[in-house]
Design an enzyme around this catalytic site. Structure first.
Site, PDB file in Angstrom:
ATOM      1  N   MET A 186      31.321  30.757  38.720  1.00  0.00           N
ATOM      2  CA  MET A 186      31.446  30.073  40.007  1.00  0.00           C
ATOM      3  C   MET A 186      30.641  28.784  39.929  1.00  0.00           C
ATOM      4  O   MET A 186      29.746  28.666  39.098  1.00  0.00           O
ATOM      5  CB  MET A 186      30.866  30.945  41.127  1.00  0.00           C
ATOM      6  CG  MET A 186      31.644  32.215  41.385  1.00  0.00           C
ATOM      7  SD  MET A 186      31.002  33.028  42.875  1.00  0.00           S
ATOM      8  CE  MET A 186      32.315  34.223  43.154  1.00  0.00           C
ATOM      9  N   TYR A 221      19.981  46.916  42.613  1.00  0.00           N
ATOM     10  CA  TYR A 221      20.387  46.240  43.852  1.00  0.00           C
ATOM     11  C   TYR A 221      20.546  47.343  44.891  1.00  0.00           C
ATOM     12  O   TYR A 221      21.358  48.241  44.711  1.00  0.00           O
ATOM     13  CB  TYR A 221      21.708  45.487  43.664  1.00  0.00           C
ATOM     14  CG  TYR A 221      21.536  44.187  42.923  1.00  0.00           C
ATOM     15  CD1 TYR A 221      21.376  42.987  43.610  1.00  0.00           C
ATOM     16  CD2 TYR A 221      21.512  44.160  41.533  1.00  0.00           C
ATOM     17  CE1 TYR A 221      21.210  41.792  42.931  1.00  0.00           C
ATOM     18  CE2 TYR A 221      21.341  42.963  40.840  1.00  0.00           C
ATOM     19  CZ  TYR A 221      21.187  41.784  41.550  1.00  0.00           C
ATOM     20  OH  TYR A 221      21.017  40.608  40.872  1.00  0.00           O
ATOM     21  N   HIS A 276      24.722  28.222  43.688  1.00  0.00           N
ATOM     22  CA  HIS A 276      25.171  29.524  43.196  1.00  0.00           C
ATOM     23  C   HIS A 276      26.116  29.401  42.008  1.00  0.00           C
ATOM     24  O   HIS A 276      27.130  28.713  42.087  1.00  0.00           O
ATOM     25  CB  HIS A 276      25.866  30.295  44.325  1.00  0.00           C
ATOM     26  CG  HIS A 276      26.403  31.625  43.907  1.00  0.00           C
ATOM     27  ND1 HIS A 276      25.592  32.709  43.655  1.00  0.00           N
ATOM     28  CD2 HIS A 276      27.663  32.044  43.666  1.00  0.00           C
ATOM     29  CE1 HIS A 276      26.352  33.742  43.289  1.00  0.00           C
ATOM     30  NE2 HIS A 276      27.605  33.362  43.284  1.00  0.00           N
ATOM     31  N   HIS A 334      12.340  41.213  44.013  1.00  0.00           N
ATOM     32  CA  HIS A 334      12.721  39.952  43.385  1.00  0.00           C
ATOM     33  C   HIS A 334      13.422  39.022  44.372  1.00  0.00           C
ATOM     34  O   HIS A 334      13.066  37.865  44.509  1.00  0.00           O
ATOM     35  CB  HIS A 334      13.627  40.244  42.189  1.00  0.00           C
ATOM     36  CG  HIS A 334      13.956  39.034  41.387  1.00  0.00           C
ATOM     37  ND1 HIS A 334      15.008  38.206  41.708  1.00  0.00           N
ATOM     38  CD2 HIS A 334      13.371  38.497  40.303  1.00  0.00           C
ATOM     39  CE1 HIS A 334      15.047  37.215  40.831  1.00  0.00           C
ATOM     40  NE2 HIS A 334      14.071  37.362  39.967  1.00  0.00           N
ATOM     41  N   HIS A 335      14.453  39.524  45.063  1.00  0.00           N
ATOM     42  CA  HIS A 335      15.028  38.730  46.146  1.00  0.00           C
ATOM     43  C   HIS A 335      15.741  39.627  47.152  1.00  0.00           C
ATOM     44  O   HIS A 335      16.035  40.787  46.859  1.00  0.00           O
ATOM     45  CB  HIS A 335      15.944  37.605  45.632  1.00  0.00           C
ATOM     46  CG  HIS A 335      17.252  38.061  45.066  1.00  0.00           C
ATOM     47  ND1 HIS A 335      17.541  38.025  43.731  1.00  0.00           N
ATOM     48  CD2 HIS A 335      18.366  38.554  45.659  1.00  0.00           C
ATOM     49  CE1 HIS A 335      18.761  38.474  43.535  1.00  0.00           C
ATOM     50  NE2 HIS A 335      19.292  38.809  44.678  1.00  0.00           N
ATOM     51  N   HIS A 384      27.348  32.122  38.396  1.00  0.00           N
ATOM     52  CA  HIS A 384      27.089  33.418  37.747  1.00  0.00           C
ATOM     53  C   HIS A 384      26.220  33.182  36.498  1.00  0.00           C
ATOM     54  O   HIS A 384      25.501  32.193  36.432  1.00  0.00           O
ATOM     55  CB  HIS A 384      28.407  34.132  37.475  1.00  0.00           C
ATOM     56  CG  HIS A 384      29.000  34.705  38.725  1.00  0.00           C
ATOM     57  ND1 HIS A 384      30.254  35.257  38.802  1.00  0.00           N
ATOM     58  CD2 HIS A 384      28.489  34.806  39.979  1.00  0.00           C
ATOM     59  CE1 HIS A 384      30.482  35.680  40.040  1.00  0.00           C
ATOM     60  NE2 HIS A 384      29.439  35.405  40.770  1.00  0.00           N
TER      61      HIS A 384
END
Length: 593
Positions: free
Chosen positions: A489, A232, A414, A264-265, A416
């Site tokens: 989440m 990241y 969203h 990837h994003h 996890h």
């Protein structure tokens, strides 16, 4: 010797085995002719296939597709850059090669064959008795072989995958040696992988762009992608001082050529407006050198994931960008997925924002639906489909929404790592009226902001109910709600207009009832849960013995106990809403497809 298997539902016309076999061999014959004659006269490549994604990390397989809603089919164009002895392409529930639905192209070294196949629970391939991947053509080109085929969303064949809204796990395999029959292909011994995409893209009309439109590219600055599987990368940028209010009206990805399979994003976040000065940063997001300030850059402005196109705001709304009270500091985060551990790859990918000074009628807003981030919501270990439901209640929408209502035009789901399904429905007068966004093959590794097929109008007094399903089969301890990656989440960020003060409309079980649950556990077990005030809820959950009784009681607690409602303004001040009991929703039995 071809085995033809697969049972068919009675609603489909029945075909005798002989007819199927003859159709199948006709198809192979057709395919051979196609390969030999290398079809000319196909539509020019690239036209008519607006969506594109590399399937494998090297980019040897490139998939393009379009969707026909009137015909309920997806048309695929697969470019195979280096065809050896064939390939497998298909879909499965979560990207497994067992119980998968496949189109297979294979060669025995002399002849080539194409057919619709399926794999059983052991991964053994079988020819499908109903051929639903319809071959449209093949064409050789300097860059490789183009294979064109189509597939209906729903095929009325129990061996086939049902293509629906949301994430689809595509799988591929490359045959590097000749195979004498379909059954001889050993799926565990081939080069293979998966790629997640949203196949059924919304068919939106692109709004007209204003003449004063400007662009700003927020990108990585020619960085070297680290030679590890997952990175990241965080970098910061700022808007000029005194930058007046504009509206962002669209954005699109900017990918460095050659890195299409690695990026990837990407997301752009706006930082908290309270900073006077700011420490700039360019490096891995998990580095010790990263300034603490970057943790306060959490407000999403734009998000892109592999396979996504440009994102357009509806013509009557734009996202506020600049102006008083808007932080000038932005953070770009890029997730690089580099499983082949390439070294020295340089990258300047990012997102290009399109904005205008001619403000549109409405500011767009983002509202969080679902569950409050709290440890009172916990998932026992070893669960294959544990369900949480978060409510945005009628009391909250009654207080916070304008009389004319709001329009939801996009949504980003969203969770996890344990999240497997997420769905939000709109209920009015206690009845489910409309699905806002549903992803029954949701993956936490593929979270994109998705434009909705049609806007959803929400009025004061409506309810928005978000349900998340989790799998904790690989865990030995309870998973509690929270911000950590091993916590959970359940959120749907909905993008809507006109913007209101309501930033968050979520719920959780009333903590008093959780206390009663632990008391009950103690009564039926050996007083294992410590009830003293200094022991935290996660500690209490970790001492629960997870027998069937304790699991079932927790499920019913989450299903029936009163909820504590959070109905928050931007300033994190709550709208005055009292604790609510759960709304009763009628049980909808799905109609058989």
């Amino acid at each position: 010797s071809m085995q033809i298997s697969g049972n068919k539902p009675c609603s489909c016309p029945s075909l005798k085995l002989r007819e199927v076999a003859s159709m199948y061999f006709t198809m192979i014959a057709v395919f051979l002719v196609i390969l030999v004659v290398a079809l000319q006269g196909l539509a020019p490549r690239g036209s008519g296939f607006p969506y594109k994604v590399p399937l494998d990390p090297e980019g040897l397989l490139e998939l393009s597709w379009n969707v026909s809603y009137p015909e309920q089919v997806v048309n695929f164009q697969l470019l195979i850059r280096d065809l050896k002895f064939g390939l497998l392409f298909g879909m499965s529930d979560r990207g497994e090669f067992e119980d998968a639905d496949l189109a297979v192209l294979w060669s025995d070294g002399h002849n080539s064959y194409f057919g619709d196949a399926w794999s059983d629970a052991k991964g053994q391939l079988h020819m499908d008795s109903q051929q639903d991947y319809q071959l449209l053509g093949a064409q050789r080109a300097p860059e490789g072989l183009y294979l064109l085929f189509r597939r209906a969303f729903s095929t009325c064949d129990p061996k086939d995958y049902f293509i629906e809204d949301g994430t689809v796990h595509l799988i591929y395999g490359i045959l590097e040696k000749p195979v004498h029959s379909l059954q001889a292909i050993n799926v565990s011994a081939i080069r293979r992988g998966l790629q997640r995409v949203q196949l059924l893209k919304p068919n939106i009309t692109i709004p007209e762009m204003p003449s004063d439109m400007k662009t700003k590219e927020i990108t990585a600055l020619n960085i070297v992608i680290p030679s590890q599987e997952t990175t990241y990368w965080c970098s910061t940028t700022e808007l000029p001082e005194g930058f007046p209010k504009h509206h962002i009206i669209m954005y699109e990805p900017v990918i460095t050529p050659g890195n299409e399979a690695l990026v990837h994003h990407m997301e752009i976040f706006q930082c908290a407006a309270t900073f006077d000065s700011f420490s700039h940063y360019n490096g891995p997001c998990d580095s010790k050198m990263k300034p603490d300030q970057l943790n306060y850059c959490r407000h999403v402005l734009a998000a892109w994931a592999m396979g996504a196109q440009a994102f357009y705001y509806p013509e009557e709304a734009g996202l506020a960008f600049g102006g008083p009270g808007f932080s000038r500091y932005l953070r770009l985060e890029i997730h690089y997925h580099n499983p082949l551990v390439f070294k020295g790859r340089r990258d300047s990918s990012g997102i290009r924002l399109y904005y205008t000074a001619t403000l549109r009628r409405h500011d767009a807003g983002i509202m969080e639906l679902g569950l409050v981030y709290t440890p009172v919501m916990a998932i026992p270990p070893g669960e294959d489909a544990f369900v949480f439901t978060g409510y945005c209640t009628d009391k909250c929408t009654q207080l916070a929404l304008p009389a004319a209502g709001i329009r939801i035009f996009a949504s980003q789901l969203h969770t996890h790592l344990a999240g497997r399904k997420v769905v939000t429905v709109l209920a009015r007068d206690g009845r489910e009226r409309q699905v806002v966004n549903s992803d029954t093959h949701y993956s936490p590794h593929f979270q994109e902001i998705r434009m909705l097929k049609e806007m959803v109008a929400v009025f004061p007094g409506d309810e928005l109910i978000t349900t998340c399903t989790y799998n904790t089969e690989d865990r030995s301890k309870a998973t509690v709600g929270g911000f950590g990656i091993m916590e959970e989440m359940c959120v749907n960020y909905v993008h809507y207009y006109p913007q209101t003060q309501l930033e968050l409309c979520k719920s959780a079980v009333d903590p008093g009832y959780l206390h009663r649950y632990f008391n009950l556990v103690n009564r039926f077990n050996d007083e294992e849960v410590c009830m003293c005030p200094q022991v935290s809820v996660p500690q209490q959950f970790s001492s629960v013995p997870w027998n069937t009784f304790n699991r079932d009681v927790l499920k019913s607690l989450y299903g029936f106990a009163p909820i504590s409602m959070h109905c928050n303004k931007s300033s994190a001040v709550r709208f005055p809403v009292r604790t609510a009991s759960l709304p009763e929703l009628p049980n909808k039995t799905p109609s058989c497809r």
